[in-house]
Motif scaffolding. Structure first.
Motif, PDB file in Angstrom:
ATOM      1  N   UNK A 157      65.738  63.797  54.215  1.00  0.00           N
ATOM      2  CA  UNK A 157      66.503  65.049  54.096  1.00  0.00           C
ATOM      3  C   UNK A 157      66.965  65.341  52.678  1.00  0.00           C
ATOM      4  N   UNK A 158      67.228  66.643  52.424  1.00  0.00           N
ATOM      5  CA  UNK A 158      67.673  67.073  51.102  1.00  0.00           C
ATOM      6  C   UNK A 158      68.914  67.964  51.214  1.00  0.00           C
ATOM      7  N   UNK A 159      70.028  67.429  51.756  1.00  0.00           N
ATOM      8  CA  UNK A 159      71.245  68.241  51.869  1.00  0.00           C
ATOM      9  C   UNK A 159      71.831  68.576  50.492  1.00  0.00           C
ATOM     10  N   UNK A 160      72.052  69.871  50.238  1.00  0.00           N
ATOM     11  CA  UNK A 160      72.619  70.352  48.969  1.00  0.00           C
ATOM     12  C   UNK A 160      71.893  69.733  47.777  1.00  0.00           C
ATOM     13  N   UNK A 161      70.579  69.592  47.904  1.00  0.00           N
ATOM     14  CA  UNK A 161      69.814  68.842  46.901  1.00  0.00           C
ATOM     15  C   UNK A 161      69.891  69.465  45.512  1.00  0.00           C
ATOM     16  N   UNK A 162      69.806  70.784  45.423  1.00  0.00           N
ATOM     17  CA  UNK A 162      69.792  71.419  44.097  1.00  0.00           C
ATOM     18  C   UNK A 162      71.021  71.035  43.281  1.00  0.00           C
ATOM     19  N   UNK A 163      72.197  71.170  43.877  1.00  0.00           N
ATOM     20  CA  UNK A 163      73.425  70.848  43.148  1.00  0.00           C
ATOM     21  C   UNK A 163      73.576  69.354  42.912  1.00  0.00           C
ATOM     22  N   UNK A 164      73.184  68.562  43.885  1.00  0.00           N
ATOM     23  CA  UNK A 164      73.357  67.113  43.759  1.00  0.00           C
ATOM     24  C   UNK A 164      72.408  66.513  42.714  1.00  0.00           C
ATOM     25  N   UNK A 165      71.177  67.026  42.624  1.00  0.00           N
ATOM     26  CA  UNK A 165      70.258  66.460  41.626  1.00  0.00           C
ATOM     27  C   UNK A 165      70.671  66.889  40.227  1.00  0.00           C
ATOM     28  N   UNK A 166      71.211  68.092  40.092  1.00  0.00           N
ATOM     29  CA  UNK A 166      71.703  68.523  38.785  1.00  0.00           C
ATOM     30  C   UNK A 166      72.884  67.663  38.343  1.00  0.00           C
ATOM     31  N   UNK A 167      73.734  67.301  39.289  1.00  0.00           N
ATOM     32  CA  UNK A 167      74.854  66.402  38.966  1.00  0.00           C
ATOM     33  C   UNK A 167      74.324  65.033  38.558  1.00  0.00           C
ATOM     34  N   UNK A 168      73.311  64.554  39.254  1.00  0.00           N
ATOM     35  CA  UNK A 168      72.726  63.253  38.906  1.00  0.00           C
ATOM     36  C   UNK A 168      72.086  63.288  37.524  1.00  0.00           C
ATOM     37  N   UNK A 169      71.401  64.383  37.195  1.00  0.00           N
ATOM     38  CA  UNK A 169      70.838  64.525  35.852  1.00  0.00           C
ATOM     39  C   UNK A 169      71.957  64.450  34.807  1.00  0.00           C
ATOM     40  N   UNK A 170      73.012  65.212  35.029  1.00  0.00           N
ATOM     41  CA  UNK A 170      74.111  65.253  34.065  1.00  0.00           C
ATOM     42  C   UNK A 170      74.710  63.862  33.860  1.00  0.00           C
ATOM     43  N   UNK A 171      74.998  63.185  34.947  1.00  0.00           N
ATOM     44  CA  UNK A 171      75.581  61.850  34.850  1.00  0.00           C
ATOM     45  C   UNK A 171      74.611  60.845  34.237  1.00  0.00           C
ATOM     46  N   UNK A 172      73.322  61.103  34.404  1.00  0.00           N
ATOM     47  CA  UNK A 172      72.314  60.163  33.928  1.00  0.00           C
ATOM     48  C   UNK A 172      72.093  60.192  32.433  1.00  0.00           C
ATOM     49  N   UNK A 173      72.350  61.344  31.789  1.00  0.00           N
ATOM     50  CA  UNK A 173      72.105  61.352  30.340  1.00  0.00           C
ATOM     51  C   UNK A 173      73.162  62.077  29.506  1.00  0.00           C
ATOM     52  N   UNK A 174      74.329  62.346  30.072  1.00  0.00           N
ATOM     53  CA  UNK A 174      75.363  62.966  29.242  1.00  0.00           C
ATOM     54  C   UNK A 174      75.888  61.993  28.185  1.00  0.00           C
ATOM     55  N   UNK A 175      75.746  60.677  28.405  1.00  0.00           N
ATOM     56  CA  UNK A 175      76.190  59.691  27.418  1.00  0.00           C
ATOM     57  C   UNK A 175      75.175  59.524  26.284  1.00  0.00           C
ATOM     58  N   UNK A 188      70.173  71.096  31.122  1.00  0.00           N
ATOM     59  CA  UNK A 188      71.169  70.590  32.069  1.00  0.00           C
ATOM     60  C   UNK A 188      72.502  70.382  31.364  1.00  0.00           C
ATOM     61  N   UNK A 189      72.473  69.724  30.212  1.00  0.00           N
ATOM     62  CA  UNK A 189      73.723  69.449  29.505  1.00  0.00           C
ATOM     63  C   UNK A 189      74.376  70.732  29.008  1.00  0.00           C
ATOM     64  N   UNK A 190      73.575  71.726  28.611  1.00  0.00           N
ATOM     65  CA  UNK A 190      74.164  72.991  28.170  1.00  0.00           C
ATOM     66  C   UNK A 190      74.900  73.690  29.306  1.00  0.00           C
ATOM     67  N   UNK A 191      74.423  73.524  30.515  1.00  0.00           N
ATOM     68  CA  UNK A 191      75.075  74.135  31.672  1.00  0.00           C
ATOM     69  C   UNK A 191      76.325  73.381  32.113  1.00  0.00           C
ATOM     70  N   UNK A 192      76.314  72.035  32.001  1.00  0.00           N
ATOM     71  CA  UNK A 192      77.334  71.240  32.675  1.00  0.00           C
ATOM     72  C   UNK A 192      78.239  70.409  31.770  1.00  0.00           C
ATOM     73  N   UNK A 193      77.946  70.323  30.485  1.00  0.00           N
ATOM     74  CA  UNK A 193      78.793  69.545  29.585  1.00  0.00           C
ATOM     75  C   UNK A 193      79.433  70.494  28.572  1.00  0.00           C
ATOM     76  N   UNK A 194      80.740  70.726  28.675  1.00  0.00           N
ATOM     77  CA  UNK A 194      81.418  71.658  27.765  1.00  0.00           C
ATOM     78  C   UNK A 194      81.215  71.270  26.307  1.00  0.00           C
ATOM     79  N   UNK A 196      78.498  71.135  24.602  1.00  0.00           N
ATOM     80  CA  UNK A 196      77.183  70.629  24.211  1.00  0.00           C
ATOM     81  C   UNK A 196      76.315  71.767  23.698  1.00  0.00           C
ATOM     82  N   UNK A 197      75.636  71.519  22.589  1.00  0.00           N
ATOM     83  CA  UNK A 197      74.631  72.457  22.074  1.00  0.00           C
ATOM     84  C   UNK A 197      73.399  71.655  21.742  1.00  0.00           C
ATOM     85  N   UNK A 198      72.251  72.104  22.232  1.00  0.00           N
ATOM     86  CA  UNK A 198      71.034  71.333  22.014  1.00  0.00           C
ATOM     87  C   UNK A 198      70.684  71.289  20.529  1.00  0.00           C
ATOM     88  N   UNK A 199      70.017  70.210  20.131  1.00  0.00           N
ATOM     89  CA  UNK A 199      69.532  70.105  18.751  1.00  0.00           C
ATOM     90  C   UNK A 199      68.462  71.164  18.553  1.00  0.00           C
TER      91      UNK A 199
END
Length: 212
Positions: A157-175, A188-194, A196-199
């Motif tokens: 199953x993929x409950x709320x998958x779109x939002x949950x995978x985006x959260x996982x992406x953010x947590x996976x490489x925001x550091x 992803x970081x531009x959307x979810x990490x205040x 952040x500006x891409x190189x």
């Protein structure tokens, strides 16, 4: 006995069993189910396209492709794709799989977020990307019959998958924001990490050490 989902066989082998157990231990339900769907959707896309592939290698590529998003890789500063690729290569080597096959799986994971290129390479590389893109982006979803899609999602199953995978992406490489340079991950970081500006690639050229 081999498992069949949507008429796709999950190989009944020691390699596949141990890959499943390892990934199940290291990931949560979100990543585990997504990885299994990536294998199934990749296999279904391969069937639709008439591509012949090695199911075990495709399975390991699909199952390991998001290991870089897990908490076990929070100290890594390289691209998250490389974390999964390295883990898969080491796993295959430990199980006596040849170097060419291990390199093939490494490449399938390392390139799975790179648009277009994987589709010009070996079927296993193309189909890891195809499976991931079907599940995350809905690309070529209409190539897979509705009944098969429903069977895959019923099994994984993929409950709320779109939002949950985006959260996982953010947590996976925001550091490690620098690792997202030149990749879709910067979005992803531009959307979810205040703040952040891409190189900017243009700035990199203009600010390079060349004097002109």
């Amino acid at each position: 006995m081999a498992t069949r989902i949507a008429d796709i066989e999950i190989p009944d082998s020691t390699l596949v069993t141990e890959a499943t157990e390892l990934v199940r231990d290291l990931t949560n339900d979100l990543i585990y189910n997504h990885s299994r769907r990536a294998y199934l959707f990749g296999s279904l896309q391969g069937k639709a396209l008439g591509l012949t592939h090695n199911p075990e290698l495709l399975y390991v590529g699909a199952m390991f492709h998001d290991l870089g998003l897990t908490s076990s890789r929070r100290d890594s500063m390289q691209r998250f794709e490389l974390d999964g690729a390295d883990a898969a290569k080491n796993f295959l080597r430990e199980h006596g799989v040849g170097e060419p096959e291990a390199e093939l799986v490494w490449t399938s994971i390392a390139l799975h977020t790179t648009p277009e290129v994987p589709y010009h390479m070996a079927p296993e590389i193309a189909l890891v990307t195809a499976g991931v893109e079907t599940d995350v982006l809905g690309i070529a979803l209409d190539r897979i019959p509705a009944e098969a899609r429903a069977e895959v999602v019923a099994a994984h199953p993929r409950p709320d998958f779109k939002n949950r995978i985006l959260r996982a992406f953010t947590e996976g490489f925001e550091h490690r924001p620098e690792s997202t340079f030149g990749t879709v991950n910067a979005d992803v970081l531009e959307h979810y990490v205040p703040g952040f500006r891409h190189i900017d690639f243009v700035d990199v050229i203009l600010d390079s050490a060349w004097p002109e």
